[in-house]
Design a protein around this motif. Structure first.
Motif, mmCIF file in Angstrom:
data_model
loop_
_atom_site.group_PDB
_atom_site.id
_atom_site.type_symbol
_atom_site.label_atom_id
_atom_site.label_comp_id
_atom_site.label_asym_id
_atom_site.label_seq_id
_atom_site.Cartn_x
_atom_site.Cartn_y
_atom_site.Cartn_z
ATOM 1 N N GLY A 123 -7.029 -3.699 3.834
ATOM 2 C CA GLY A 123 -7.560 -2.816 2.789
ATOM 3 C C GLY A 123 -8.732 -1.963 3.230
ATOM 4 N N CYS A 153 0.335 -3.145 10.221
ATOM 5 C CA CYS A 153 -0.663 -3.273 9.142
ATOM 6 C C CYS A 153 -0.903 -4.748 8.781
ATOM 7 C CB CYS A 153 -0.173 -2.510 7.918
ATOM 8 S SG CYS A 153 -1.279 -2.636 6.510
ATOM 9 N N CYS A 210 -9.402 1.487 10.415
ATOM 10 C CA CYS A 210 -8.324 0.529 10.710
ATOM 11 C C CYS A 210 -8.568 -0.167 12.046
ATOM 12 C CB CYS A 210 -6.973 1.250 10.726
ATOM 13 S SG CYS A 210 -5.619 0.104 11.069
ATOM 14 N N PRO A 211 -8.691 -1.484 12.024
ATOM 15 C CA PRO A 211 -9.006 -2.183 13.277
ATOM 16 C C PRO A 211 -7.812 -2.309 14.221
ATOM 17 C CG PRO A 211 -8.936 -3.744 11.448
ATOM 18 C CD PRO A 211 -8.660 -2.396 10.867
ATOM 19 N N TYR A 213 -2.900 -5.448 6.067
ATOM 20 C CA TYR A 213 -3.228 -5.378 4.643
ATOM 21 C C TYR A 213 -4.688 -5.762 4.368
ATOM 22 C CZ TYR A 213 1.738 -4.951 4.754
ATOM 23 O OH TYR A 213 2.990 -4.529 5.095
ATOM 24 N N LEU A 237 0.831 -1.215 0.000
ATOM 25 C CA LEU A 237 0.000 0.000 0.000
ATOM 26 C C LEU A 237 0.856 1.251 0.000
ATOM 27 C CD1 LEU A 237 -2.506 -1.023 2.800
ATOM 28 C CD2 LEU A 237 -3.087 -0.747 0.409
HETATM 29 S S1 SF4 Z 1 -4.664 -1.996 5.382
HETATM 30 FE FE1 SF4 Z 1 -3.337 -1.679 7.206
HETATM 31 S S2 SF4 Z 1 -3.485 0.510 7.716
HETATM 32 FE FE2 SF4 Z 1 -5.173 0.012 6.300
HETATM 33 S S3 SF4 Z 1 -6.936 -0.456 7.653
HETATM 34 FE FE3 SF4 Z 1 -5.929 -2.426 7.201
HETATM 35 S S4 SF4 Z 1 -4.459 -2.724 8.870
HETATM 36 FE FE4 SF4 Z 1 -5.052 -0.547 8.939
#
Ligand code: SF4
Ligand code: SF4
Length: 491
Positions: free
Chosen positions: A201, A197, A176-177, A199, A98
């Motif tokens: 999304g 993170c 974001c959890p 990922y 990302l």
């Molecule tokens: S992709 Fe990463 S930064 Fe984005 S909401 Fe999910 S955990 Fe959080």
């Protein structure tokens, strides 16, 4: 939640323009012109202060569509075509997964509470008395929150009987959890902490400025298609993503250059058979519960935030892993391309040498547009064999549970399934307790996306319609009992 909004449409448009440029007679020139052709001189549709800033943002979006993050930019004068040419030469797909487009990410304010015109300047002034930091001041008879003093506790909002104080969220942080995305106080730009993170999304889907984006592997795949040796592995969540039927989509994929197409649902059949046997062995051996392993965002969550759950995660390979291994067994030289709804699959693929690339449905849609292939006009390909309805059902929440139940018809009464339908802060807290013996079941299916993969961050279809399409496809498929086999299935 279905996210058909202008920000998401813009991402799709950039991808489609990049794919069109790939097929153009003069790709370098076409790609350099993307920002200008989308914001022509005199245009009044700039969503920012001026078209020049808009064009700068579009340049960075195009870079991301080519697989480059904004952080890769070392020379602002470098044309987009230089990134395009590098992308054609690179041998490995982009990393990280990302990126945050900093010029697009500056509009969300850090102060999260604000007094509105609904303030009556009442006698009680409960907001003022409740504030522990004396941040509420009155200007021309109305409440005003001093951003220098406000600590975002929200007590004033709860105290106002007119609901005159509102909460203004930072959408990506709210989504974001795991608290992996936070604002840099100096620049106002969001930063993603890769050590946290997962990922999933969710931030990407929620950002109203589309400032968070995934680094596309579309160019790498378009290049691989020229070898005529790339195999498409389509995830079961394909139902309802693109116009036309699955047999028509198979023809479309072959038209754009895939040498073969296989359904990952066949790999899901293998996952279900192995996972059910593993569950039986573990639980009869005294283990309290076992969780599924097919959602890579959940696996990242366990690695980074729930290490106590690690011993309970199934060791069974995912449907993508089984499918890629089957393809490689048949043809060790094949270039394997997983096509699905998921960004976290890119992280899983990086750990699996059998998977070369991961495309989202969003990218696939753009590639078909770029190659001018209309799925609706394609002839239907014929199937030589089909995965089971349970394998296809993996795409929706409860799907893995149903498949494991179907694989163990005699032990169904022993199973106490539990679903985690979407990872959020609440479900994270709930899961954290389970290793101390509070898990309410013995088979736990975890999907990071609410509704399952049909609502994944790389999808383009409405999940409600996708669910109906999936049900229709499942109804046409043999049950697992009809075709109980561990043999790979190809189309
Ligand atoms: S992709 Fe990463 S930064 Fe984005 S909401 Fe999910 S955990 Fe959080
Ligand atoms: S639920 Fe599906 S789409 Fe969502 S993160 Fe997990 S595997 Fe990916």
């Amino acid at each position: 939640m279905f996210h058909d909004n202008k920000a998401n449409r813009l991402r799709k448009e950039i991808l489609a323009r990049v794919a069109r440029a790939f097929f153009a007679d003069q790709p370098a020139d076409t790609i350099n012109r993307i920002p200008i052709s989308m914001r022509l001189k005199g245009a009044r549709n700039a969503s920012r202060c001026c078209i020049y800033k808009d064009r700068a943002v579009l340049k960075y979006r195009t870079m991301a569509a080519l697989g480059y993050s904004v952080e890769n930019e070392t020379d602002e004068l470098k044309p987009i075509s230089a990134y395009f040419e590098n992308a054609l030469r690179r041998t490995e797909a982009a990393d990280p997964v990302l990126t945050v487009i900093d010029v697009a990410c500056s509009a969300c304010v850090t102060t999260q509470y604000s007094a509105t015109n609904a303030c009556k300047g009442c006698l009680a002034r409960s907001c003022e008395t409740v504030c522990p930091k004396k941040a509420i001041e009155f200007r021309e008879g109305k409440a005003w929150l001093n951003p220098e003093k406000c600590v975002n506790c929200g007590l004033c909002m709860k105290a106002c009987p007119y609901h005159a104080i509102i909460h203004i969220p930072i959408p990506c942080e709210e989504a974001c959890p795991v608290g992996a995305i936070t604002k840099d106080p100096e620049t106002g730009r969001e930063l993603i902490d890769r050590t946290k993170c997962t990922y999933c999304g969710k931030c990407l889907r929620e950002c109203p400025f589309a400032a968070i984006t995934d680094l596309s592997q579309m160019i790498d795949v378009l290049k691989a298609l020229q070898s005529r040796h790339a195999v498409a592995m389509i995830a079961p969540s394909v139902a309802g993503q693109l116009p036309g039927t699955l047999p028509q989509l198979i023809t479309a994929l072959k038209t754009i250059g895939f040498s073969d197409v296989v359904e990952v649902a066949a790999g899901a059949d293998q996952t279900a058979l192995h996972e059910s046997a593993e569950w039986l062995e573990r639980t009869t051996g005294g283990e309290a519960f076992m969780t599924t392993s097919c959602c890579p965002a959940y696996i990242e969550t366990v690695e980074k935030h729930l290490p106590e759950l690690k011993p309970y995660v199934s060791d069974t390979p995912t449907p993508m892993a089984y499918t890629a291994a089957n393809v490689r067994k048949k043809d060790p030289e094949a270039i394997t391309v997983f096509i699905g709804p998921c960004i976290a699959k890119r992280v899983e693929a990086r750990k699996n040498p059998d998977v070369d690339f991961v495309l989202t449905f969003e990218e696939l849609g753009a590639m078909l547009v770029g190659a001018e292939v209309d799925v609706l006009e394609c002839e239907a390909a014929s199937f030589s064999a089909e995965p089971s309805r349970e394998g296809r059902g993996f795409a929706a929440s409860r799907g893995v549970t149903k498949a494991v139940e179907a694989a163990l018809p005699d032990c169904r009464r022993l199973m106490k399934p539990v679903q985690v339908d979407g990872i959020d802060r609440k479900s994270l807290l709930r899961m954290k307790q389970w290793s101390s013996g509070t898990c309410p079941g013995n088979f736990v299916e975890v999907m990071s996306c609410e509704g399952g993969c049909i609502a994944g961050p790389g999808t383009i279809g409405n999940p409600r319609i996708a669910l109906k399409e999936l049900a229709r496809l499942c109804d046409e498929s043999p049950t697992m009992t009809d075709r109980r086999t561990d043999e790979p299935v190809s189309i």
